[in-house]
Motif scaffolding. Structure first.
Motif, PDB file in Angstrom:
ATOM      1  N   UNK A   4       0.799  -1.252  -0.072  1.00 30.31           N
ATOM      2  CA  UNK A   4       0.005  -0.103  -0.027  1.00 30.31           C
ATOM      3  C   UNK A   4       0.752   1.306  -0.062  1.00 30.31           C
ATOM      4  N   UNK A   5       0.741   1.965  -1.142  1.00 30.66           N
ATOM      5  CA  UNK A   5       1.340   3.327  -1.100  1.00 30.66           C
ATOM      6  C   UNK A   5       0.414   4.639  -0.756  1.00 30.66           C
ATOM      7  N   UNK A  28      -1.616  -0.928  -4.219  1.00 27.29           N
ATOM      8  CA  UNK A  28      -2.984  -0.133  -4.001  1.00 27.29           C
ATOM      9  C   UNK A  28      -2.332   1.174  -3.467  1.00 27.29           C
ATOM     10  N   UNK A  29      -3.108   2.340  -3.899  1.00 29.83           N
ATOM     11  CA  UNK A  29      -2.683   3.582  -3.647  1.00 29.83           C
ATOM     12  C   UNK A  29      -3.715   4.299  -2.797  1.00 29.83           C
ATOM     13  N   UNK A  30      -3.274   5.442  -2.028  1.00 29.48           N
ATOM     14  CA  UNK A  30      -4.129   6.185  -1.072  1.00 29.48           C
ATOM     15  C   UNK A  30      -3.648   7.486  -1.152  1.00 29.48           C
ATOM     16  N   UNK A  41      -8.242  -2.969   4.929  1.00 31.58           N
ATOM     17  CA  UNK A  41      -8.811  -4.066   5.342  1.00 31.58           C
ATOM     18  C   UNK A  41      -9.094  -4.910   4.055  1.00 31.58           C
ATOM     19  N   UNK A  42      -9.568  -4.332   3.087  1.00 33.47           N
ATOM     20  CA  UNK A  42      -9.894  -5.173   1.753  1.00 33.47           C
ATOM     21  C   UNK A  42      -8.616  -5.531   0.838  1.00 33.47           C
ATOM     22  N   UNK A  43      -7.476  -4.697   1.156  1.00 33.64           N
ATOM     23  CA  UNK A  43      -6.376  -5.137   0.229  1.00 33.64           C
ATOM     24  C   UNK A  43      -5.432  -5.928   1.087  1.00 33.64           C
ATOM     25  N   UNK A  44      -5.502  -5.692   2.115  1.00 29.18           N
ATOM     26  CA  UNK A  44      -4.301  -6.713   3.017  1.00 29.18           C
ATOM     27  C   UNK A  44      -3.039  -6.537   2.776  1.00 29.18           C
TER      28      UNK A  44
END
Length: 119
Positions: A4-5, A28-30, A41-44
């Protein structure tokens, strides 16, 4: 492996994603800590790479929030930031950060850091 980035700069998210994808990571990015907490939670993710300075929720707040949740307590967290001050690094360590990389970053070194903390 999921990474997660978290960064408020779309350009930085794209640069980091490109480097990690070349090494076979699923990314996945945020755009900030609030967004990251929704996606975690969904990406773990197995590793989180976060900027320090972001709107709504910064990297330190995100790290503390992740450490407070049983399901994310032990996920390695690497700060990727323009900040290089010792006090900020210490604050990040105290919050639960695993590593610290100063921007601009070197792609191979970033990937090596992800491999190191995830093994």
């Amino acid at each position: 492996m999921n990474v997660l980035v978290v960064d408020d700069s779309r350009t930085m998210r794209d640069l980091v994603t490109r480097e990690l994808c070349k090494e076979g990571y699923d990314v996945e990015t945020a755009e900030d800590g609030v967004d990251a907490l929704k996606k975690v939670s969904g990406f773990q993710p197995k590793v989180v790479i976060t900027d320090l300075n972001m709107p709504r929720m910064d990297g330190l707040q995100l790290t503390k929030a992740l450490r407070a949740r049983p399901e994310t307590r032990y996920i390695p967290i690497i700060f990727l930031t323009t900040e290089s001050g010792g006090e900020l690094r210490q604050a990040a360590r105290e919050a639960g950060a695993t590593g610290w990389i100063v921007k601009p970053f070197d792609g191979p070194k970033l990937c090596a850091a992800v491999r190191r903390v995830s093994s």
